[in-house]
Design a protein around this motif. Structure first.
Motif, PDB file in Angstrom:
ATOM      1  N   ASP A 236       9.014   1.736   5.435  1.00  0.00           N
ATOM      2  CA  ASP A 236       9.693   2.205   4.231  1.00  0.00           C
ATOM      3  C   ASP A 236       9.180   3.601   3.871  1.00  0.00           C
ATOM      4  N   THR A 237      10.100   4.553   3.751  1.00  0.00           N
ATOM      5  CA  THR A 237       9.717   5.951   3.587  1.00  0.00           C
ATOM      6  C   THR A 237      10.605   6.622   2.550  1.00  0.00           C
ATOM      7  N   ILE A 238       9.982   7.446   1.699  1.00  0.00           N
ATOM      8  CA  ILE A 238      10.681   8.106   0.597  1.00  0.00           C
ATOM      9  C   ILE A 238      10.553   9.619   0.738  1.00  0.00           C
ATOM     10  N   TYR A 239      11.646  10.327   0.472  1.00  0.00           N
ATOM     11  CA  TYR A 239      11.688  11.792   0.506  1.00  0.00           C
ATOM     12  C   TYR A 239      12.243  12.313  -0.818  1.00  0.00           C
ATOM     13  N   SER A 240      11.702  13.432  -1.279  1.00  0.00           N
ATOM     14  CA  SER A 240      12.232  14.131  -2.452  1.00  0.00           C
ATOM     15  C   SER A 240      12.839  15.449  -1.995  1.00  0.00           C
ATOM     16  N   CYS A 241      14.092  15.688  -2.372  1.00  0.00           N
ATOM     17  CA  CYS A 241      14.791  16.889  -1.892  1.00  0.00           C
ATOM     18  C   CYS A 241      14.422  18.138  -2.679  1.00  0.00           C
ATOM     19  N   ARG A 242      14.233  18.031  -3.974  1.00  0.00           N
ATOM     20  CA  ARG A 242      14.042  19.234  -4.796  1.00  0.00           C
ATOM     21  C   ARG A 242      12.663  19.862  -4.624  1.00  0.00           C
ATOM     22  N   LYS A 243      11.761  19.197  -3.917  1.00  0.00           N
ATOM     23  CA  LYS A 243      10.469  19.814  -3.633  1.00  0.00           C
ATOM     24  C   LYS A 243      10.565  20.849  -2.512  1.00  0.00           C
ATOM     25  N   PHE A 244      11.654  20.799  -1.727  1.00  0.00           N
ATOM     26  CA  PHE A 244      11.801  21.711  -0.585  1.00  0.00           C
ATOM     27  C   PHE A 244      12.977  22.669  -0.717  1.00  0.00           C
TER      28      PHE A 244
ATOM     29  N   LEU B 263       0.846  -1.185   0.000  1.00  0.00           N
ATOM     30  CA  LEU B 263       0.000   0.000   0.000  1.00  0.00           C
ATOM     31  C   LEU B 263       0.886   1.241   0.000  1.00  0.00           C
ATOM     32  N   TYR B 264       0.678   2.106  -0.990  1.00  0.00           N
ATOM     33  CA  TYR B 264       1.459   3.328  -1.142  1.00  0.00           C
ATOM     34  C   TYR B 264       0.670   4.495  -0.572  1.00  0.00           C
ATOM     35  N   LEU B 265       1.198   5.083   0.497  1.00  0.00           N
ATOM     36  CA  LEU B 265       0.517   6.163   1.205  1.00  0.00           C
ATOM     37  C   LEU B 265       1.221   7.481   0.935  1.00  0.00           C
ATOM     38  N   VAL B 266       0.507   8.438   0.354  1.00  0.00           N
ATOM     39  CA  VAL B 266       1.064   9.752   0.067  1.00  0.00           C
ATOM     40  C   VAL B 266       0.684  10.710   1.196  1.00  0.00           C
ATOM     41  N   ASN B 267       1.668  11.362   1.738  1.00  0.00           N
ATOM     42  CA  ASN B 267       1.446  12.301   2.832  1.00  0.00           C
ATOM     43  C   ASN B 267       1.122  13.683   2.247  1.00  0.00           C
ATOM     44  N   TYR B 268      -0.096  13.836   1.736  1.00  0.00           N
ATOM     45  CA  TYR B 268      -0.494  15.077   1.086  1.00  0.00           C
ATOM     46  C   TYR B 268      -0.397  16.258   2.045  1.00  0.00           C
ATOM     47  N   TYR B 269       0.365  17.260   1.654  1.00  0.00           N
ATOM     48  CA  TYR B 269       0.504  18.498   2.419  1.00  0.00           C
ATOM     49  C   TYR B 269       0.890  18.247   3.879  1.00  0.00           C
TER      50      TYR B 269
ATOM     51  N   ARG C 234      10.131  12.903  10.247  1.00  0.00           N
ATOM     52  CA  ARG C 234      11.128  11.822  10.258  1.00  0.00           C
ATOM     53  C   ARG C 234      10.462  10.449  10.096  1.00  0.00           C
ATOM     54  N   PRO C 235      11.196   9.495   9.538  1.00  0.00           N
ATOM     55  CA  PRO C 235      10.620   8.164   9.296  1.00  0.00           C
ATOM     56  C   PRO C 235      10.422   7.404  10.592  1.00  0.00           C
TER      57      PRO C 235
ATOM     58  N   LYS D 176       0.834   8.757  14.019  1.00  0.00           N
ATOM     59  CA  LYS D 176      -0.160   7.840  14.580  1.00  0.00           C
ATOM     60  C   LYS D 176      -0.901   7.105  13.470  1.00  0.00           C
ATOM     61  N   SER D 177      -1.266   7.819  12.418  1.00  0.00           N
ATOM     62  CA  SER D 177      -1.972   7.191  11.293  1.00  0.00           C
ATOM     63  C   SER D 177      -1.058   6.214  10.561  1.00  0.00           C
ATOM     64  N   ILE D 178       0.197   6.596  10.374  1.00  0.00           N
ATOM     65  CA  ILE D 178       1.142   5.708   9.691  1.00  0.00           C
ATOM     66  C   ILE D 178       1.291   4.401  10.460  1.00  0.00           C
ATOM     67  N   LEU D 179       1.413   4.497  11.779  1.00  0.00           N
ATOM     68  CA  LEU D 179       1.546   3.283  12.589  1.00  0.00           C
ATOM     69  C   LEU D 179       0.288   2.425  12.516  1.00  0.00           C
ATOM     70  N   TYR D 180      -0.880   3.071  12.406  1.00  0.00           N
ATOM     71  CA  TYR D 180      -2.131   2.328  12.248  1.00  0.00           C
ATOM     72  C   TYR D 180      -2.107   1.521  10.950  1.00  0.00           C
ATOM     73  N   TYR D 181      -1.714   2.165   9.855  1.00  0.00           N
ATOM     74  CA  TYR D 181      -1.678   1.463   8.563  1.00  0.00           C
ATOM     75  C   TYR D 181      -0.605   0.376   8.561  1.00  0.00           C
ATOM     76  N   LYS D 182       0.513   0.627   9.216  1.00  0.00           N
ATOM     77  CA  LYS D 182       1.565  -0.373   9.287  1.00  0.00           C
ATOM     78  C   LYS D 182       1.082  -1.613  10.029  1.00  0.00           C
ATOM     79  N   LYS D 183       0.392  -1.405  11.135  1.00  0.00           N
ATOM     80  CA  LYS D 183      -0.119  -2.536  11.912  1.00  0.00           C
ATOM     81  C   LYS D 183      -1.184  -3.296  11.139  1.00  0.00           C
ATOM     82  N   LYS D 184      -2.048  -2.559  10.423  1.00  0.00           N
ATOM     83  CA  LYS D 184      -3.162  -3.194   9.735  1.00  0.00           C
ATOM     84  C   LYS D 184      -2.732  -3.918   8.469  1.00  0.00           C
ATOM     85  N   TYR D 185      -1.838  -3.303   7.688  1.00  0.00           N
ATOM     86  CA  TYR D 185      -1.513  -3.842   6.366  1.00  0.00           C
ATOM     87  C   TYR D 185      -0.106  -4.426   6.265  1.00  0.00           C
ATOM     88  N   LYS D 186       0.759  -4.094   7.204  1.00  0.00           N
ATOM     89  CA  LYS D 186       2.135  -4.583   7.269  1.00  0.00           C
ATOM     90  C   LYS D 186       2.982  -4.036   6.118  1.00  0.00           C
TER      91      LYS D 186
END
Length: 323
Positions: free
Chosen positions: A129-137, A88-94, A123-124, A100-110
């Motif tokens: 598994d977490t991805i960051y893009s540098c040129r957006k900031f 499951l790919y979760l985008v952290n929009y804005y 921070r991750p 807390k939500s990330i940990l919920y999804y991790k527990k539910k879907y692994k």
């Protein structure tokens, strides 16, 4: 044999990266492909609310794709369980996806992958598994970070970024309009990129950034905009640490963008592909069209935020006068 002498090059900067212990890669989308190779991932569950560059990269890699919708609070509408081997790919929009939500999804879907493109300073979490893009900031040509406990065993060549600097250096000395087409051509070239190690140039530039100052400036500017716009903004969003932009919702966002551009307030559309293909009554179409990402980044002062609000209100007034 090492070169010695001759003309001087860019100095090695003495600072530290914000993320010193992550895997350094060339782009966010290639970091995702690299992670999928490490994990043996053959299928991704992606949001409809996503740029086509990520989707196309997954297709080229031969990764199967399913899609899910989001609701008006940006909450994924996904099944209670994933099929074996899917991620499951979760985008952290804005920056609205909390730990807390990330940990919920991790527990539910692994098997989840978190995209922090809009949340560089969040921070991750361990084991996620977490991805960051540098040129957006930051004013960088490329660069991404990958946080994972998978063991990277796939060899990668190192990227080269020198030829991608023209639009950044040009805007520094001149203006955005003069180098806009160069920026677009540069972004278009990323479609052909494969996973590579972050370039030495980008990593060096990341060492020269004052991250705490940037976090502070972004938060001050965000609050300044919210002082003007909070009562008019129906989005139930909270300010994250070092916010990406100030997301302002206006029901005629496409028309408003055109008016603000005429007074040199440039507001990008992050998901043009969603506007082109999503159903007009969907949340995805509404948000892609009508959320205006107002700049609040480190280039600007609170007085600049006053100008943003002034130009925005003037454009809204002109638009409503046309009704």
């Amino acid at each position: 044999m090492k070169e010695i002498g001759g003309y001087l090059e860019l100095e090695e900067l003495a600072g530290e990266e914000y993320y010193k212990d992550m895997y350094r890669l060339n782009l966010g989308r290639t970091a995702l492909l690299y992670l999928c190779r490490l994990r043996g991932c053959k299928k991704l569950i992606l949001p409809y609310f996503l740029c086509d560059s990520v989707i196309e990269s997954c297709r080229q890699e031969g990764i199967a794709i399913e899609y899910y919708h989001i609701d008006r609070n940006l909450i994924p509408q996904v099944p209670d369980a994933l099929e074996s081997g899917a991620y499951l790919y979760l985008v952290n929009y804005y920056g609205q996806l909390t730990d807390k939500s990330i940990l919920y999804y991790k527990k539910k879907y692994k098997h989840i992958i978190v995209d922090h493109t809009h949340a560089f300073f969040q921070r991750p979490l361990p084991g996620v598994d977490t991805i960051y893009s540098c040129r957006k900031f930051f004013g960088l040509p490329d660069g991404a970070y990958l946080s994972t406990d998978a063991s990277p065993v796939l060899p990668l060549s190192q990227d080269l970024s020198g030829s991608r600097m023209e639009h950044l250096l040009g805007r520094y000395e001149k203006d955005a309009a003069s180098y806009y087409s160069t920026m677009l051509n540069n972004a278009s070239s990323f479609q052909q990129e494969s996973p590579k190690l972050m370039s030495r140039l980008t990593q060096n530039l990341l060492k020269g950034i004052d991250y705490e100052r940037i976090i502070e400036r972004r938060e001050i500017n965000y609050r300044r905009l919210d002082k003007y716009l909070g009562d008019r903004n129906p989005l139930p969003f909270q300010m994250p640490r070092g916010p990406f932009t100030y997301p302002f919702y206006y029901p005629k966002g496409i028309e408003l963008r055109k008016l603000t551009a005429s007074c040199k307030l440039y507001l990008p559309t992050y998901w043009n592909n969603v506007i082109q293909h999503a159903a007009a009554e969907s949340v995805e179409y509404d948000y892609a069209s009508n959320i205006l990402p107002l700049p609040c980044d480190q280039r600007y002062s609170p007085r600049d935020m006053d100008a943003v609000a002034e130009r925005l209100f003037a454009a809204i007034k002109d638009l409503e006068r046309e009704k």
